[in-house]
Design an enzyme around this catalytic site. Structure first.
Site, PDB file in Angstrom:
ATOM      1  N   SER A   8       0.722  -1.122   0.064  1.00  0.00           N
ATOM      2  CA  SER A   8      -0.009   0.010  -0.069  1.00  0.00           C
ATOM      3  C   SER A   8       0.851   1.403  -0.011  1.00  0.00           C
ATOM      4  O   SER A   8       1.866   1.302   0.512  1.00  0.00           O
ATOM      5  CB  SER A   8      -0.788   0.154   1.458  1.00  0.00           C
ATOM      6  OG  SER A   8      -0.121   0.129   2.406  1.00  0.00           O
ATOM      7  N   GLY A  48       1.316   4.553   4.001  1.00  0.00           N
ATOM      8  CA  GLY A  48       1.218   3.285   3.404  1.00  0.00           C
ATOM      9  C   GLY A  48       2.513   2.286   3.823  1.00  0.00           C
ATOM     10  O   GLY A  48       3.630   2.870   3.565  1.00  0.00           O
ATOM     11  N   PHE A 118      -9.451   2.334   6.595  1.00  0.00           N
ATOM     12  CA  PHE A 118      -8.579   2.354   5.528  1.00  0.00           C
ATOM     13  C   PHE A 118      -9.465   2.343   4.329  1.00  0.00           C
ATOM     14  O   PHE A 118     -10.305   1.456   3.942  1.00  0.00           O
ATOM     15  CB  PHE A 118      -7.875   1.155   5.792  1.00  0.00           C
ATOM     16  CG  PHE A 118      -6.698   1.322   4.426  1.00  0.00           C
ATOM     17  CD1 PHE A 118      -5.328   1.952   4.643  1.00  0.00           C
ATOM     18  CD2 PHE A 118      -6.847   0.559   3.162  1.00  0.00           C
ATOM     19  CE1 PHE A 118      -4.440   1.901   3.714  1.00  0.00           C
ATOM     20  CE2 PHE A 118      -5.929   0.666   2.194  1.00  0.00           C
ATOM     21  CZ  PHE A 118      -4.715   1.482   2.517  1.00  0.00           C
ATOM     22  N   GLN A 173      -1.954  -6.015   8.312  1.00  0.00           N
ATOM     23  CA  GLN A 173      -3.259  -5.688   8.511  1.00  0.00           C
ATOM     24  C   GLN A 173      -4.251  -6.461   7.936  1.00  0.00           C
ATOM     25  O   GLN A 173      -5.382  -6.587   8.289  1.00  0.00           O
ATOM     26  CB  GLN A 173      -3.561  -4.260   8.188  1.00  0.00           C
ATOM     27  CG  GLN A 173      -2.434  -3.113   9.127  1.00  0.00           C
ATOM     28  CD  GLN A 173      -1.332  -2.730   8.268  1.00  0.00           C
ATOM     29  OE1 GLN A 173      -0.810  -3.637   7.473  1.00  0.00           O
ATOM     30  NE2 GLN A 173      -1.125  -1.513   8.670  1.00  0.00           N
ATOM     31  N   ASN A 196       3.858  -9.231  13.696  1.00  0.00           N
ATOM     32  CA  ASN A 196       4.246  -9.014  15.117  1.00  0.00           C
ATOM     33  C   ASN A 196       3.766 -10.154  16.037  1.00  0.00           C
ATOM     34  O   ASN A 196       3.139 -10.867  15.259  1.00  0.00           O
ATOM     35  CB  ASN A 196       3.319  -7.609  15.400  1.00  0.00           C
ATOM     36  CG  ASN A 196       1.770  -7.640  15.240  1.00  0.00           C
ATOM     37  OD1 ASN A 196       1.114  -8.631  15.458  1.00  0.00           O
ATOM     38  ND2 ASN A 196       1.170  -6.277  14.916  1.00  0.00           N
ATOM     39  N   THR A 224       7.873  -9.445  15.641  1.00  0.00           N
ATOM     40  CA  THR A 224       8.426  -8.178  16.365  1.00  0.00           C
ATOM     41  C   THR A 224       7.504  -8.066  17.399  1.00  0.00           C
ATOM     42  O   THR A 224       6.232  -8.614  17.486  1.00  0.00           O
ATOM     43  CB  THR A 224       8.050  -6.948  15.595  1.00  0.00           C
ATOM     44  OG1 THR A 224       6.755  -6.742  15.008  1.00  0.00           O
ATOM     45  CG2 THR A 224       8.732  -6.905  14.315  1.00  0.00           C
ATOM     46  N   GLY A 257       6.725  -0.900  12.798  1.00  0.00           N
ATOM     47  CA  GLY A 257       6.961  -2.190  12.009  1.00  0.00           C
ATOM     48  C   GLY A 257       7.266  -1.968  10.755  1.00  0.00           C
ATOM     49  O   GLY A 257       8.357  -2.708  10.163  1.00  0.00           O
ATOM     50  N   ASP A 258       6.936  -0.807   9.726  1.00  0.00           N
ATOM     51  CA  ASP A 258       7.632  -0.934   8.632  1.00  0.00           C
ATOM     52  C   ASP A 258       8.770  -0.582   8.516  1.00  0.00           C
ATOM     53  O   ASP A 258       9.728  -0.906   7.721  1.00  0.00           O
ATOM     54  CB  ASP A 258       6.365   0.263   7.746  1.00  0.00           C
ATOM     55  CG  ASP A 258       5.051  -0.253   7.703  1.00  0.00           C
ATOM     56  OD1 ASP A 258       4.657  -1.416   7.711  1.00  0.00           O
ATOM     57  OD2 ASP A 258       4.234   0.779   7.630  1.00  0.00           O
TER      58      ASP A 258
END
Length: 327
Positions: A8, A48, A118, A173, A196, A224, A257-258
């Site tokens: 995304s 994103g 979203f 997600q 995660n 994570t 996290g990204d």
């Protein structure tokens, strides 16, 4: 190493709630849930998952290819120029003729719990992107398949298997709505699986696989755990525990996290071991959690390397200094 990041690209609308969501929830009335939260601020930022990961990689000296579908506003509002100036290759981005770039609204409470909505918009056209053609034009060494249009995620995964392209499964997600059969299709055969700790449990619950069966389906598993660090399980089943950085003053958890994924992949591209890759991910994640917005941090080489060495030792810091071209 040529890294391609599929997923995304969105505008993030970030809001803060001065309280805790849990105070407004009545456990035995959740089937009648109707709540409203008054927020005190609004920050509109670039975001994103694919955009965030690619931006982190570029800040660590890589030139990743962004594989995503966006609207014309991606160019008009300067997001494309922002990523290209950072070092991201946007030449393979699909631009919709009719739809706007995806929009993500994220509200964070005082406990750092989040409520997210979203709107996919142009992301729904990501299914038209042909990863095989991109690979034929410029060979890809590793493809990350992040949260995206579901049909696009499935197509990219199937294509990667068919052409023998190593891939990273990062459903993130999208696990919330996906059923077990789809999740199995998205992760089986992945060289790396990122989740995660909550998502790891969700994968097991929905697929019906045990933790051992999930691990058997992929090469390396990376889990994570927020302030509790990261668990990496290598191809032989060896567990590597990496602590998060201490003394971090968290401002906003969005995109952390990204950025970790970007740091981890930058370490892989530099030929570093899994433990060091996770340590790089944790170090850049600390910079993100300390800022509001997913791409608002600045990595100064000496500051980044000093922070890494303080957390993980001078010897590891020297290896990273030699391997990474931090901007």
């Amino acid at each position: 190493m040529h890294l391609a990041i599929a997923g995304s690209v969105a505008a993030d609308h970030l809001q803060t709630f001065a309280g805790q969501f849990s105070d407004s929830l009545v456990p035995d009335q959740l089937d009648k849930l109707s709540v409203s939260f008054l927020v005190a601020d609004l920050d509109i930022r670039r975001g994103g998952c694919a955009g965030n990961i690619a931006f982190a990689l570029a800040n660590l000296g890589q030139r990743p290819t962004l594989v995503a579908a966006v609207g014309k506003d991606f160019v008009e509002q300067g997001y494309q120029a922002w990523l290209e100036n950072a070092g991201v290759d946007c030449s393979s981005v699909h631009v919709s003729e009719t739809l706007h770039t995806a929009l993500c609204t994220i509200t964070t409470d005082e406990a750092h719990a989040q409520v997210v909505t979203f709107y996919p918009g142009a992301m729904s056209e990501a299914r038209f992107i042909d990863v095989a053609a991109l690979h034929a034009d410029r060979p890809i060494d590793l493809l990350l398949i992040g949260p995206d249009d579901p049909d696009a995620m499935l197509r990219h995964t199937q294509t990667a298997r068919e052409i023998g392209l190593p891939f990273v499964a990062d459903p993130s997600q999208q696990l919330a709505w996906a059923d077990g059969d789809l999740i199995r299709q998205l992760i089986e055969g992945a060289a790396y699986l990122f989740t995660n700790d909550y998502e790891a449990a969700l994968v097991e619950q929905k697929t019906g696989w045990s933790a051992e069966e999930v691990k058997a389906a992929v090469g390396v598993q990376v889990i994570t755990r927020g302030k509790d660090g990261v668990t990496v399980i290598d191809a032989d089943g060896t567990r590597i525990e990496v602590p998060a950085l201490a003394g971090v003053e968290a401002a906003d958890p969005t995109g952390v996290g990204d950025s970790f994924r970007g740091g981890f992949l930058a370490g892989l591209a530099a030929g570093l071991d899994l433990q060091t890759c996770a340590q790089i991910g944790c170090t850049i994640a600390a910079s993100v959690v300390e800022t509001t917005g997913t791409q608002e941090y600045t990595l100064e080489r000496e500051t980044f390397l000093a922070r890494f060495a303080a957390a993980y030792g001078a010897e590891a810091g020297e290896r990273v200094a030699q391997a990474l071209a931090v901007s």
